[in-house]
Design a protein around this motif. Structure first.
Motif, short mmCIF file in Angstrom:
data_model
loop_
_atom_site.label_atom_id
_atom_site.label_comp_id
_atom_site.label_asym_id
_atom_site.label_seq_id
_atom_site.Cartn_x
_atom_site.Cartn_y
_atom_site.Cartn_z
N PRO A 39 27.39 52.50 44.19
CA PRO A 39 27.23 53.83 44.79
C PRO A 39 28.42 54.76 44.56
CG PRO A 39 26.62 52.13 46.37
CD PRO A 39 27.24 51.44 45.20
N CYS A 40 29.63 54.20 44.55
CA CYS A 40 30.83 55.03 44.39
C CYS A 40 31.24 55.17 42.92
CB CYS A 40 31.99 54.43 45.18
SG CYS A 40 31.70 54.46 46.95
N GLU A 41 30.59 54.43 42.03
CA GLU A 41 30.97 54.39 40.63
C GLU A 41 32.44 54.05 40.48
OE1 GLU A 41 29.63 57.90 38.58
OE2 GLU A 41 27.55 57.49 39.04
N ALA A 42 32.89 53.12 41.31
CA ALA A 42 34.27 52.63 41.27
C ALA A 42 34.25 51.22 40.72
CB ALA A 42 34.87 52.65 42.68
N TRP A 43 35.20 50.90 39.84
CA TRP A 43 35.28 49.56 39.31
C TRP A 43 36.69 49.23 38.90
CZ3 TRP A 43 32.23 53.04 36.27
CH2 TRP A 43 32.80 53.42 35.05
N VAL A 44 36.90 47.94 38.66
CA VAL A 44 38.17 47.44 38.14
C VAL A 44 37.86 46.19 37.32
CG1 VAL A 44 38.67 46.03 40.21
CG2 VAL A 44 40.55 46.78 38.73
N GLY A 45 38.53 46.08 36.19
CA GLY A 45 38.38 44.91 35.34
C GLY A 45 39.12 43.71 35.91
N CYS A 46 38.99 42.59 35.21
CA CYS A 46 39.63 41.34 35.64
C CYS A 46 40.64 40.89 34.59
CB CYS A 46 38.58 40.25 35.81
SG CYS A 46 37.40 40.58 37.13
N HIS A 47 41.62 40.12 35.06
CA HIS A 47 42.56 39.49 34.14
C HIS A 47 41.76 38.59 33.20
CE1 HIS A 47 46.40 40.72 35.91
NE2 HIS A 47 45.76 40.67 37.08
N LYS A 48 42.19 38.53 31.97
CA LYS A 48 41.47 37.79 30.93
C LYS A 48 41.20 36.34 31.37
CE LYS A 48 41.50 36.68 26.09
NZ LYS A 48 41.52 37.41 24.86
N GLY A 49 39.95 35.93 31.24
CA GLY A 49 39.55 34.57 31.53
C GLY A 49 39.43 34.25 33.01
N THR A 50 39.51 35.28 33.88
CA THR A 50 39.43 35.05 35.32
C THR A 50 38.49 36.06 35.97
OG1 THR A 50 41.14 36.59 36.10
CG2 THR A 50 41.90 34.45 35.26
N THR A 51 38.32 35.92 37.27
CA THR A 51 37.63 36.94 38.06
C THR A 51 38.64 37.64 38.97
OG1 THR A 51 37.02 35.30 39.73
CG2 THR A 51 35.40 35.76 37.99
N ASN A 52 39.92 37.50 38.68
CA ASN A 52 40.98 38.16 39.44
C ASN A 52 41.12 39.60 38.99
OD1 ASN A 52 41.53 35.67 40.65
ND2 ASN A 52 43.02 35.15 39.08
#
Length: 134
Positions: A39-52
């Motif tokens: 809904p907010c069109e907010a996101w952030v990627g993760c450190h490679k190979g993780t879900t962090n």
């Protein structure tokens, strides 16, 4: 590996972890998972190979300012590698310690990935002032 749920900084609802190929996935398929608040069109990627997460969820304006802050800050700590011959991690840590002092933010809270628009704007101002002096 346990996944820590992220909360959207805009609406306080839980974000979803989405993987390449999922509906609503905002990146190329070769990027990796992202935390997203649709809904907010907010996101952030993760450190490679993780879900962090690489930082906090960000809308378009904040993502733009984070990129500008990195564009202003990263060349400063990267120059330390060339100048002093130190490792990437040592130079980056030293850069963030310096930035912490400049912004008056505790070192453990000084990371562009978690900053607000206003903090990112301050990063750009501080770093551009240093580059002008050089």
């Amino acid at each position: 590996m346990p996944t820590k749920e992220k909360t959207c900084r805009y609406c306080q609802n839980p974000a979803r972890l989405v993987h390449p190929g999922a509906v609503g996935y905002p990146y190329r398929s070769d990027f990796g998972p992202v935390w997203i608040c649709v809904p907010c069109e907010a996101w952030v990627g993760c450190h490679k190979g993780t879900t962090n997460a690489l930082g906090g969820l960000a809308n378009a304006e904040l993502r733009d300012w984070k990129m500008k802050a990195h564009a202003a800050f990263d060349p400063l700590w990267q120059a330390k590698i060339r100048r002093d011959g130190c490792s990437r991690s040592k130079a980056r840590r030293a850069g963030y310690r310096w930035l912490s002092e400049q912004l008056g933010i505790p070192p453990e809270k000084t990371h562009i990935g978690y900053m607000s628009v206003e903090e990112c704007q301050r990063v750009v101002q501080v770093c551009e002032a240093i580059r002008r002096k050089a």
